[in-house]
Design an enzyme around this catalytic site. Structure first.
Site, PDB file in Angstrom:
ATOM      1  N   ASP A 141       0.831  -1.198   0.000  1.00 50.11           N
ATOM      2  CA  ASP A 141       0.000   0.000   0.000  1.00 50.11           C
ATOM      3  C   ASP A 141       0.865   1.247   0.000  1.00 50.11           C
ATOM      4  OD1 ASP A 141      -2.550   1.435   2.197  1.00 50.11           O
ATOM      5  OD2 ASP A 141      -2.343   1.467   0.007  1.00 50.11           O
ATOM      6  N   LYS A 144       2.863   3.241  -5.752  1.00 52.73           N
ATOM      7  CA  LYS A 144       2.348   2.199  -6.658  1.00 52.73           C
ATOM      8  C   LYS A 144       3.422   1.727  -7.628  1.00 52.73           C
ATOM      9  CE  LYS A 144      -0.834   3.317  -4.072  1.00 52.73           C
ATOM     10  NZ  LYS A 144      -0.838   2.619  -2.748  1.00 52.73           N
ATOM     11  N   ASP A 169      -3.183  -3.002  -2.536  1.00 51.55           N
ATOM     12  CA  ASP A 169      -4.232  -1.996  -2.574  1.00 51.55           C
ATOM     13  C   ASP A 169      -4.084  -1.151  -3.852  1.00 51.55           C
ATOM     14  OD1 ASP A 169      -5.210   0.906  -0.606  1.00 51.55           O
ATOM     15  OD2 ASP A 169      -6.428  -0.515  -1.735  1.00 51.55           O
ATOM     16  N   ASN A 170      -5.173  -0.517  -4.267  1.00 53.79           N
ATOM     17  CA  ASN A 170      -5.144   0.521  -5.316  1.00 53.79           C
ATOM     18  C   ASN A 170      -4.733   0.051  -6.700  1.00 53.79           C
ATOM     19  OD1 ASN A 170      -3.630   2.094  -2.653  1.00 53.79           O
ATOM     20  ND2 ASN A 170      -5.673   2.727  -3.324  1.00 53.79           N
ATOM     21  N   GLU A 199     -11.433   4.164  -1.167  1.00 58.78           N
ATOM     22  CA  GLU A 199     -11.867   4.486   0.202  1.00 58.78           C
ATOM     23  C   GLU A 199     -12.758   5.733   0.258  1.00 58.78           C
ATOM     24  OE1 GLU A 199      -8.726   3.713  -0.656  1.00 58.78           O
ATOM     25  OE2 GLU A 199      -7.322   5.270  -0.117  1.00 58.78           O
TER      26      GLU A 199
END
Ligand SMILES: O=C(NCCCCc1cc2ccncc2s1)c1cc(-c2ccc(F)cc2)cc(O)c1O
Ligand SMILES: [Mg+2]
Length: 214
Positions: A141, A144, A169-170, A199
């Site tokens: 997380d 990236k 994540d993401n 989120e």
């Protein structure tokens, strides 16, 4: 200039959560970030997927890359069996200061080791510093464009074993296209996408769960 966003999040925890109660810390941050100001915590929707994967893996050793204010650190650590350790890596010293306080407020400081600095420098030091042979679970997380280099680094450092679970994540927003390419076209990973939303918003995002096959 007043308080920073992480400081305002800590204040919301101290005001609305009960000391030693991780669930109330999670709820206080989610309420603040949904109704007062957005922040880049994994959040409550993706958080339920994170919880289910952590419970499925039931890790003795876990790694989180990207602590921020410690929201997902608390989510993960509250589910860890006694005697297990979560190592979390944060680049930004100010975030680290806030995260330590939020983790302690939740009463989880004995399960969590926070390392400050760039993941690329710290990952190779984990074995010798903490006597960890490999990670059962890794939550990605952080930046990236660090997901691929750090996954390769974990492989090269022998920190992954057959069955280690990576959860990223993401992968849609902000996006980690190179990472999706890497794990989805790699015979050494069994990978699956869990759709959700960014989120505290209706924007599409999701988590990619990848099992290292050794
Ligand atoms: O950047 C994000 N998260 C990484 C923060 C960087 C922390 C670290 C970097 C680093 C480098 C090396 N070693 C250790 C570390 S620790 C992030 C961003 C968004 C987002 C989504 C839509 C937006 F409009 C605006 C932001 C949502 C999210 O869930 C995120 O996680
Ligand atoms: Mg994130």
């Amino acid at each position: 200039t007043g308080l920073s966003r992480p400081q305002r999040i800590l204040k919301a925890v101290q005001k609305n959560a009960k000391k030693g109660d991780p669930q109330s810390v999670i709820a206080a941050i989610d309420h603040y970030c949904r109704h007062k100001e957005w922040a880049m915590n994994v959040g409550d929707d993706k958080g339920l997927i994170l919880d289910s994967v952590v419970m499925e893996v039931n890790p003795s050793s876990a790694l989180e890359l990207g602590t921020y204010c410690g929201y997902s650190t608390v989510r993960i650590a509250r589910l860890l069996p006694a005697g297990s350790t979560l190592i979390t890596v944060e680049f930004n010293p100010h975030c680290a200061v806030i995260a330590r306080q939020i983790i302690a407020y939740a009463g989880l400081q004995d399960k969590v080791k926070l390392m400050e600095g760039p993941s690329g420098d710290l990952i190779p030091k984990i074995k010798e510093q903490f006597g960890i042979t490999s990670f059962d679970f890794v939550f990605l997380d952080h930046w990236k464009d660090r997901y691929v280099p750090d996954t390769k680094l974990l492989e090269e450092c022998g920190l992954l074993r057959k069955g280690s679970v990576l959860l990223a994540d993401n992968v849609i927003c902000p996006g980690a296209p190179e990472y999706l390419e890497y794990v989805r076209n790699n015979p050494r990973y069994e990978t699956r996408y869990f759709p959700s939303n960014l989120e505290y918003t209706k924007v599409e995002d999701g988590l990619e769960k990848s099992v290292f096959l050794g």
